[in-house]
Scaffold this motif. Sequence first.
Motif, short mmCIF file in Angstrom:
data_model
loop_
_atom_site.label_atom_id
_atom_site.label_comp_id
_atom_site.label_asym_id
_atom_site.label_seq_id
_atom_site.Cartn_x
_atom_site.Cartn_y
_atom_site.Cartn_z
N UNK A 130 0.82 -1.22 0.00
CA UNK A 130 0.00 0.00 0.00
C UNK A 130 0.85 1.27 0.00
N UNK A 131 2.10 1.15 0.37
CA UNK A 131 2.96 2.33 0.44
C UNK A 131 2.88 3.02 1.79
N UNK A 132 1.72 3.03 2.40
CA UNK A 132 1.53 3.65 3.71
C UNK A 132 1.34 2.54 4.73
N UNK A 133 2.20 2.53 5.73
CA UNK A 133 2.11 1.49 6.76
C UNK A 133 1.16 1.89 7.87
N UNK A 134 0.90 0.97 8.79
CA UNK A 134 -0.04 1.24 9.88
C UNK A 134 0.45 2.29 10.86
N UNK A 135 1.72 2.61 10.85
CA UNK A 135 2.23 3.62 11.78
C UNK A 135 2.24 5.03 11.23
N UNK A 136 1.90 5.18 9.94
CA UNK A 136 1.99 6.50 9.31
C UNK A 136 0.99 7.49 9.91
N UNK A 137 -0.28 7.12 9.96
CA UNK A 137 -1.28 8.07 10.46
C UNK A 137 -1.12 8.37 11.94
N UNK A 138 -0.85 7.39 12.80
CA UNK A 138 -0.58 7.75 14.20
C UNK A 138 0.64 8.67 14.33
N UNK A 139 1.65 8.49 13.49
CA UNK A 139 2.81 9.36 13.53
C UNK A 139 2.44 10.79 13.15
N UNK A 140 1.59 10.91 12.14
CA UNK A 140 1.13 12.25 11.73
C UNK A 140 0.34 12.90 12.85
N UNK A 141 -0.57 12.13 13.46
CA UNK A 141 -1.38 12.67 14.56
C UNK A 141 -0.48 13.09 15.73
N UNK A 142 0.50 12.25 16.09
CA UNK A 142 1.42 12.60 17.17
C UNK A 142 2.20 13.86 16.86
#
Length: 157
Positions: free
Chosen positions: A33-45
């Motif tokens: 997918x290119x985007x892993x499961x940690x990408x969005x939580x990292x952005x939110x943090x």
Amino acid sequence: MTERPWWIAAGLAGWGAIVLWKAAELPQFDRYAGIGPGMFPSIVGGVLIVLGLMLAWQIHRGVRFEEQEAEDVAEGHAVSYRALGLAAAACALPMLTMKPLGFVVTCVGCFVLVAAAFKSRSHVLNAAIGLVFSLICWWLFRKLGVQLGGLLPIAEM
């Protein structure tokens, strides 16, 4: 000189740091997918840290934070620290229980805590509703290929 609420900015930035720290344990990028499961939580943090710094800057500049008038707010209404604590516990619960107990049990716990924060006293019914919703979400995520672990990791030990 009036007291400045530095603790709000520190709390917001600290919460962002915790989210960022926990997100670092997840893969940021994925081959498929290119985007892993940690990408969005990292952005939110990261956003929470930036907002905390912006709030600290406003406090430093002397911006006053006062109550705003609201349409249906009672003047004598006090803060329910019990409800606030239950909601905060629901937010913190996944950090403590996701790995050992799994997605489903953690989501049920969060659902029950949030419902209790909203003054629901039907804990068994709330747990049943939370279980149904979390099982559906777990199943849908599995169908999408998101790896959330087994249904009950604690049972697999």
